[in-house]
Every structure is written in structure tokens, then in C-alpha cells.
Design an enzyme around this catalytic site. Structure first.
Site, PDB file in Angstrom:
ATOM      1  N   HIS A   1       0.740  -1.214   0.071  1.00  0.00           N
ATOM      2  CA  HIS A   1      -0.072  -0.088  -0.070  1.00  0.00           C
ATOM      3  C   HIS A   1       0.793   1.225   0.135  1.00  0.00           C
ATOM      4  O   HIS A   1       1.904   1.175   0.762  1.00  0.00           O
ATOM      5  CB  HIS A   1      -0.958   0.112   1.215  1.00  0.00           C
TER       6      HIS A   1
ATOM      7  N   ASP B   1      -7.990  -5.861   0.062  1.00  0.00           N
ATOM      8  CA  ASP B   1      -8.521  -6.439  -0.985  1.00  0.00           C
ATOM      9  C   ASP B   1      -8.249  -7.907  -1.002  1.00  0.00           C
ATOM     10  O   ASP B   1      -8.637  -8.756  -1.672  1.00  0.00           O
ATOM     11  CB  ASP B   1      -7.875  -6.008  -2.343  1.00  0.00           C
TER      12      ASP B   1
END
Ligand code: ACO
Length: 427
Positions: free
Chosen positions: A305, A362
Site C-alpha cells: 500500500h 483486497d
């Protein structure tokens, strides 16, 4: 930090003001830089650039903190609902009972699409990706309500409610269209997420069973995706809104930005990756070796991320929920076993540790959606439904900013310097 910083540029001192946020983060205000020095900053992909001041969401990527309007994501996940959280995100405070009722009524009143929209759905081929349908249809919806374009500010609560409510109807209709199924209309006695599942899975002659644990799991997925400060799609929404485009046009642009596999498309990419590993009979180790050796430029989807460099708090919540949903549905999923194995290896592997790569939201959300029966190409659509309140709140901030200007970055030009046109026969 001081209220100003001093730097030397090209041998000359320059004093610039700083801006301190409510959680103590400091930005150097460089808005006068070009006027004072003739220079601009260069920050491709904006890793060091604050593009706005915003009061919606706070993230501390090092500590793994995510808060909507000051409320911790874990507390909201436990105690709130997607619709209550949407109100909080858009209007800044948790609603009173009366406000929540009014908001819910507004959503119900606006859930039906104009019947003319049916013809637009007919025009899409059955191979159309639901994200393509979603972005087109959000834009198309504005043409049935011209005051979305003309009377924007005073009608904002209606437009916001219409968008939150209709995105769910459009999403369900695009699924039904893609699968050759008749459209199912929303029911006014069902709450937001239950109504979505009804529109997805009921038949004209038989309502689907709405198991509370499934409704809750999907509601949680929406809530966890509801905002995430200045990510790619939200920045896109703000960029489009800065030109004073209407809410629906700005949100449609957000859907397009979200579609990519490095952003919202990652939940679909995770499942595709897990399926591929499963089909090859690999337990994940061969795949991870390819990732680490950058064979075919492969990535461990659902890992990493830009902001979280410790853990993604949403991933922790969703992983627990994933185990719960599968247990409640009495389902086991070989892909979940592969996902757990990948996570275990990666979290102990120097490649991932040294690059601070952890599972993101996710990594596990796709497994829950698969268990619920949501088809793979609808995964990113689920993300878009969830992210709508965040986009709307950011749109609202842009529109209400009295000092707002059109967003217009600069560039460092690296092309040819001036040259003369050469006639065709001399080239
Ligand atoms: N698998 C393997 N290696 C990775 C991964 C990954 N998932 N993510 C980053 N890396 C590596 C890069 O190859 C790079 O290695 P290098 O130093 O040897 O060149 C290093 O880690 C730094 O990566 P960047 O690409 O600079 O990280 P960036 O912040 O630009 O990208 C992103 C963040 C896009 C999320 C990236 O980690 C990625 O592609 N992850 C997979 C896709 C994904 O899951 N996206 C969802 C994001 S969350 C969301 O939108 C909800």
C-alpha cells in the site's frame, strides 16, 4: 514544528509557511514557490504532495490507523452500519435518530432508476465489464435529472442520496444484464445492503433468502471501503469537481480511476491470482519465488500500500470476518487456504518485510464476496458502491471551499526544444 521553514534555493534563502493538521502532520505550503523562485516541485505519483486540506478521513500509515471524521474504523465496523457511516462521512457527524430516518427515507425515495435508463442497459453487449456499465450509467443518470447540473448546491442532499441509492440499483441491473437475467426492482421495506442482495439474486417469481450474516458481511465490506483520503479515485473525483463538473460526472470519473488493478481492481486480481495458483497445483511458494525474482513483473496482488507501511487496519477486520462468514455458511474454500499460506510465507520473507509489504483490504474481501456468490467481475463494483460516500464528501469539500481553484498541476517539459517545421519531402 515552526510555523515557517527556511530553505536555500539557488543560493538564496526562502521562507515558506507550514500548515499543521489536527493530528500534528505538517505540510510546507509551497503555493508561493514559483512566484518567488521560478521553480516548481517535482513529485511524480504525489508520494510527498498534499493536494488539499480535508476534514474527512485520517490515516497514519506507519501506525495502521484509519479514522472517518475522528472515529476509529474498528469501532465503526463493530457498532455502525454502512448507511450511518455514509451520513457521518458526508455530513461530518453521526446522525441523530431523526436525521438517520430522514437520510434513509431519501435513499428509499431515490432508489428507482428512470425507466428510460432500461434502454441504455439494452445497448451494452453481454460482454461489457460491469465497471464500464457503472461509470456510463452514473453519467447517464444525470441526464434524467437536469437539476443535478443546474441547481447543485441547494439540492446537494438530494443529489447525494440519489447517487448513493442509484449506484446500487445500477450495479445490480448491470449484473442482471450481463447474466441475461430480468431486472429486479428494489423493495422499499428492505434496508440498503439487503435490498442490493435482493436485486442481485431474487427471481421475478421468488425472493432470495437474505441471511443476516451475509447481509452484515457485505454491509461491513461497504463500510470498510467508504473512504480512504486522497487515493487515486478520490483525487480524480476532486480533480474533476474542481472544474465545477456536477456530482454525477465527478463520481463517474472516480469509477474509471477505481477500475485499474493497482487500485480497486485489485480485489478481482487477487482472486484471479489465487485461482491461477490453485489450478497449477502450487501451494503458493512457486508463485512467490516468481514475484520475488520479478519474473514476468508479477506482484503479490492484495499486498502493499502506498500509505500503510505496517498493516492495513481494514485487512485485519476483513480477515476475521472472512473466517466467520465461511464458518457460518459451512463453506471451506481452497483459495482461502492458499491466501493464508501466501500471507504466512510473505510476512516472514525478507523481500516483503524489507519493502514493508502487508496484506491490504483486497487480500481477503474477494474471498468473502465469492462465498456470498458475487461474481468476480462485480468485485470492483462492490468497492465503488462502498466508496461512494467518500467521493461525495470530497466533492462537497471541493464545492464548499471558498478559495477553491481549478486543479491544474504543472510539469517539467523534457521534449525537443524549439525547431523548424520540415517539409514532408525533406524528412
Ligand atoms: N508484490 C511484490 N512486490 C511489490 C508489491 C507486491 N504487491 N508491491 C510493491 N512491491 C515492490 C515493488 O516491486 C518495489 O520493489 P523494488 O524496490 O525492488 O523496485 C517496492 O515493493 C516498492 O513498490 P512501489 O511500486 O514503489 O509501491 P507503490 O507505493 O508505488 O505501490 C501499490 C503501491 C500500487 C499498492 C503496490 O504495492 C501494488 O501494486 N500492490 C499490488 C496491487 C494491490 O494490491 N493494490 C491494492 C491497493 S489498496 C487499494 O486500492 C484498496
Amino acid at each position: 514544528m515552526n510555523e515557517t521553514v527556511e530553505m536555500i534555493i539557488d543560493g538564496k534563502p526562502l521562507v515558506l509557511p507550514t500548515v499543521t493538521g489536527s493530528e500534528g502532520e505538517v505540510g510546507i505550503d509551497i503555493s508561493s514557490l514559483r512566484n518567488k523562485t521560478g521553480c516548481i516541485t517535482l513529485d511524480p505519483a504525489y508520494g510527498n504532495t498534499g493536494a488539499c486540506e480535508s476534514a474527512v478521513t485520517f490515516i497514519d500509515g506507519e501506525l495502521g490507523i484509519l479514522r472517518y471524521r475522528g472515529y476509529d474504523i474498528a469501532e465503526l465496523a463493530e457498532k455502525s452500519t454502512f448507511i450511518e457511516t455514509s451520513y457521518l462521512i458526508i455530513y461530518g457527524e453521526l446522525p441523530t435518530r431523526a436525521q438517520l430516518t430522514e437520510f434513509s427515507n431519501l435513499l428509499s425515495e431515490n432508489q428507482m432508476l428512470h425507466e428510460g435508463m432500461r434502454f441504455h442497459f439494452e445497448g451494452f453487449p453481454s460482454t461489457a465489464h460491469p465497471m464500464a456499465i457503472l461509470s456510463s450509467m452514473i453519467n447517464a443518470a444525470s441526464s434524467y435529472h437536469p437539476n443535478i447540473i443546474s441547481k447543485r448546491e441547494e439540492r446537494f442532499p438530494y443529489h447525494a442520496a440519489r447517487l448513493i441509492s442509484q449506484v446500487r440499483t445500477i450495479a445490480a441491473f448491470s449484473y442482471r444484464k450481463a447474466h441475461g437475467l430480468p431486472a429486479i426492482y428494489p423493495k422499499s421495506n428492505l434496508k440498503y445492503t439487503a435490498n442490493f442482495l435482493h436485486m442481485m439474486f431474487s427471481l421475478p417469481n421468488e425472493d432470495c433468502e437474505l441471511k443476516p450474516e451475509i447481509v452484515k458481511a457485505l454491509d461491513l465490506i461497504f463500510l470498510l471501503h467508504a473512504d480512504h483520503e486522497q487515493n487515486c479515485s478520490t483525487s480524480t473525483v476532486r480533480m474533476v469537481a474542481s472544474s465545477k463538473a456536477n456530482l454525477f460526472a465527478s463520481a463517474a470519473a472516480g469509477v474509471c480511476a477505481l477500475w485499474g488493478p493497482l487500485h480497486g481492481g485489485a480485489n478481482q486480481a487477487v482472486l484471479e491470482m489465487l485461482e491461477e495458483i490453485h489450478q497449477e497445483g502450487d501451494d503458493g511458494s512457486k508463485f512467490l519465488n516468481e514475484v520475488k525474482n520479478k519474473i514476468g513483473n508479477r506482484k503479490l496482488m492484495g499486498f502493499g500500500h502506498r500509505v500503510y507501511k505496517n498493516f492495513d487496519p481494514r485487512a485485519v477486520i476483513i480477515k476475521n470476518q472472512c473466517d466467520k462468514v465461511l464458518a457460518q455458511l459451512h463453506k471451506s474454500d481452497p483459495l482461502l487456504d492458499i491466501a493464508k499460506k501466501l500471507e504466512e510465507i510473505a510476512l516472514n520473507d525478507d523481500y516483503f518485510i524489507s519493502r514493508k509489504l502487508y496484506p491490504n483490504v483486497d487480500f481477503y474481501s474477494g474471498i468473502i464476496m465469492r462465498a456470498i456468490g458475487i461474481p468476480l467481475d462485480m468485485f470492483t463494483v462492490m468497492f465503488a458502491i462502498g466508496r461512494m460516500p467518500g467521493w461525495i464528501a470530497n466533492y462537497k469539500e471541493v464545492m464548499e471551499d471558498p478559495d477553491g481553484r481549478i486543479a491544474r498541476p504543472r510539469q517539467i517539459y523534457t521534449g525537443p526544444t524549439q525547431r523548424s517545421y520540415a517539409a514532408l519531402e525533406t524528412r
